[in-house]
Design a protein around this motif. Structure first.
Motif, PDB file in Angstrom:
ATOM      1  N   ASP A 117      -5.061 -12.442  11.137  1.00  0.00           N
ATOM      2  CA  ASP A 117      -5.533 -11.644  10.000  1.00  0.00           C
ATOM      3  C   ASP A 117      -6.011 -12.588   8.899  1.00  0.00           C
ATOM      4  OD1 ASP A 117      -3.261 -12.662   8.937  1.00  0.00           O
ATOM      5  OD2 ASP A 117      -2.162 -10.760   8.838  1.00  0.00           O
ATOM      6  N   ASN A 126       2.711  -2.690   9.523  1.00  0.00           N
ATOM      7  CA  ASN A 126       2.473  -1.342   9.012  1.00  0.00           C
ATOM      8  C   ASN A 126       2.437  -1.404   7.484  1.00  0.00           C
ATOM      9  OD1 ASN A 126       5.078  -1.545   8.224  1.00  0.00           O
ATOM     10  ND2 ASN A 126       5.886  -0.037   9.672  1.00  0.00           N
ATOM     11  N   GLU A 127       2.458  -0.228   6.846  1.00  0.00           N
ATOM     12  CA  GLU A 127       2.313  -0.206   5.369  1.00  0.00           C
ATOM     13  C   GLU A 127       3.495  -0.891   4.674  1.00  0.00           C
ATOM     14  OE1 GLU A 127       2.304   3.586   6.712  1.00  0.00           O
ATOM     15  OE2 GLU A 127       0.803   2.351   7.739  1.00  0.00           O
ATOM     16  N   GLU A 128       4.704  -0.799   5.314  1.00  0.00           N
ATOM     17  CA  GLU A 128       5.900  -1.407   4.684  1.00  0.00           C
ATOM     18  C   GLU A 128       6.033  -2.886   5.032  1.00  0.00           C
ATOM     19  OE1 GLU A 128       7.737   2.022   5.990  1.00  0.00           O
ATOM     20  OE2 GLU A 128       6.576   2.656   4.238  1.00  0.00           O
ATOM     21  N   HIS A 129       4.998  -3.441   5.617  1.00  0.00           N
ATOM     22  CA  HIS A 129       4.981  -4.843   6.025  1.00  0.00           C
ATOM     23  C   HIS A 129       6.031  -5.142   7.100  1.00  0.00           C
ATOM     24  CE1 HIS A 129       2.928  -8.560   5.277  1.00  0.00           C
ATOM     25  NE2 HIS A 129       4.071  -9.214   5.443  1.00  0.00           N
ATOM     26  N   ASP A 130       6.306  -4.151   7.927  1.00  0.00           N
ATOM     27  CA  ASP A 130       7.171  -4.397   9.082  1.00  0.00           C
ATOM     28  C   ASP A 130       6.280  -4.774  10.255  1.00  0.00           C
ATOM     29  OD1 ASP A 130       9.563  -3.805   7.842  1.00  0.00           O
ATOM     30  OD2 ASP A 130       9.308  -1.644   8.165  1.00  0.00           O
TER      31      ASP A 130
END
Lengths: 364, 164
Positions: A117, A126-130
């Motif tokens: 990236d 994901n959105e929660e940076h998991d």
């Protein structure tokens, strides 16, 4: 002479400490902050497992001992040294084995994504940076596993020598003089009162192993340099296994009386019995779970407190905080020496108690 | 959350380690150490018990000794008494015997004296007889010469001589 010197030293330390505590705001450096010191991250990193044994940072470069990485992947077993990640812990360095690409992110090994990236990380979040990447089963000899092997070796050496340090007529010499009272303590104050004279002999080796395994790992966690310093007994996987063994033992050994007292408590009015059965049934699982959480929480908490105290120096960015934080770190460290022994004792004592209650035959 | 999620690898290694440690320590440490400690405690217990026994035996022995001494003393008393009785009996027996012997001797002596006396009397009778005959001869001789005188003499003599 010695005591006066010590008193002077003590007063000096106390004085420095009070000056620092009363004026914490002045201790904060005026320099522009280069990089924010993330206390939580540092502490979490210290109390968690790692794939290599970090010794120290030299000139900004970490120096660590590489440990073997063993992965059970879709294509079978994969093994390489953790040094191949080159100290990377953010998923930027790819290691390729058996046609599979691996990255290490927060001490977890994942299958690498096909492309990096914008930060150069071969990971998806994901959105929660998991992390969203799949990961293989990780059977690596991590820092904690390595420490565990060291503790095993130490235990076998200590008690192997103890067993040979007896004269012909059974008088302890050398190291056995130190270890024998501990062994006798477990026998007389843990095994016999909780399990009873009749059955205790069968469980004594288990209780002794449990006690010394927990205790030595607790102590090793308090020593802040290689090959110690790992937070093994403060890791939930470690306490989980030990609690699980106790749980399996109580379940297998449970007498008819034991199960009767759980599911149909005698001497209680019938309408109450189902409720008691519910509570008692939950208790079967709560007991070992409490064992697991107690040891994990106590040891981890101790590590967090000491690390927090040391971190104060870096939070305030002043060397003048160090006497205070070191004083308190030593103080807490001394308490920890006591706590680790007590926790090992409690874990063993409660295990013995649960085993004893499972084997008990009630007289009605 | 990471902190409270047990890691599969660590669970695996902890289990393996604990099981290995358990068996190794059980064989090479706990068995010998606990065995030695138990043996020692047993031997201490035994030693104390045997000391207690010895003490008791000692006591018994002293009591025995006293009893034997007492018996010996009693036996001595009896022996002395017996000896004393024997002595008195012997003395009295001896006395009795002596008395019997003396009595016998006395009676024998009396007998002898009696016999002697008898024989003496017989002798005397014989002598008196012969003397009488001699006198009678002489008187006869004399009187044969002087008749008066002879008669006188016979008369005198007869008056003088008395049979005992």
């Amino acid at each position: 002479m010695k005591t006066t010197k010590f008193n002077v030293f003590r007063i000096f330390i106390l004085g420095v400490f009070f000056v620092l505590v009363s004026t914490p705001t002045f201790a904060i450096s005026d320099e522009p902050e280069e990089e924010e010191f993330k206390v939580t991250e540092v502490i979490m990193h210290h109390i968690k497992d790692a794939h290599d044994f970090h010794l120290l940072d030299w000139d900004g470069h970490p120096i660590s001992i590489p440990l073997p990485v063993l992965l059970w992947t879709e294509n079978g077993l994969v093994a390489f040294m953790s040094s191949e990640f080159r100290h990377d812990d953010s998923g930027k360095v790819i290691v390729e084995r058996n046609g599979q690409k691996f990255v290490k992110y927060h001490e977890e090994i994942y299958y690498a994504s096909n492309s990096a990236d914008e930060n150069g990380t071969y990971m998806l979040f994901n959105e929660e940076h998991d992390p969203l990447n799949e990961h293989p089963f990780d059977f690596s000899i991590t820092k904690l596993v390595f420490t565990m092997f060291v503790s095993m070796l130490l235990l076998i050496l200590i008690f192997g020598f103890s067993a040979r340090a007896y004269t012909k007529n059974g008088v302890p010499k050398g190291i056995a003089k130190f270890t024998e009272p501990l062994v006798v303590f477990i026998r007389d104050d843990v095994a016999i009162p909780n399990i009873g004279e009749r059955h205790y002999k069968k469980f004594l080796p288990f209780l002794l192993t449990l006690f010394f395994f927990i205790w030595i790992n607790n102590i090793m966690g308090l020593i802040p340099f290689f090959p110690f310093s790992a937070n093994l007994s403060g890791n939930i996987a470690f306490t989980f296994v030990l609690a699980l063994i106790t749980f399996v033992m109580t379940t297998i050994l449970g007498t008819k009386d034991y199960w009767k007292h759980i599911f149909w408590m005698p001497g209680v009015p019938v309408p109450l019995k189902p409720f008691l059965a519910l509570i008692e049934f939950a208790g079967i699982f709560i007991k070992p779970a409490s064992l697991m959480i107690r040891l994990f929480a106590n040891i981890t908490a101790g590590h967090i407190i000491i690390l927090s105290l040391i971190s104060l120096i870096f939070i305030f960015k002043s060397i003048w905080v160090s006497p205070g934080s070191i004083f308190f770190a030593v103080f807490v460290g001394l308490i920890e020496v006591l706590v680790v022994a007590i926790q090992a004792y409690i874990f063993t004592m409660l295990s013995a108690l649960y085993i004893g209650s499972a084997m008990e035959k009630h007289e009605h | 959350m990471d902190l409270v999620t047990p890691d599969v690898g660590l669970i695996f290694w902890t289990f393996i380690s604990f099981v290995i440690l358990f068996f190794v320590l059980k064989k090479f440490a706990w068995k010998p150490i606990v065995g030695t400690v138990n043996d020692r405690e047993q031997s201490i217990k035994d030693a104390l018990a045997s000391a207690e026994n010895a003490k008791k035996e000692m006591k018994n022995l002293t009591a025995d000794n006293e009893r034997i001494l007492k018996e010996a003393r009693a036996e001595r008393e009896i022996m002395i008494k017996e000896a004393r009785d024997l002595k008195t009996k012997m003395i009295s027996d001896a006395k009795e015997e002596a008395k019997v012997a003396a009595d016998k001797m006395i009676s024998q002596a009396q007998e002898a004296i009696k016999n002697e006396k008898k024989s003496a009397i017989a002798d005397l009778k014989n002598q008196v007889a012969s003397l009488s005959i001699e006198i009678a001869e002489k008187v006869v001789e004399n009187e044969l010469s002087d008749k008066e005188k002879q008669l006188k003499l016979v008369e005198d003599m007869l008056s003088d001589t008395t049979l005992n």
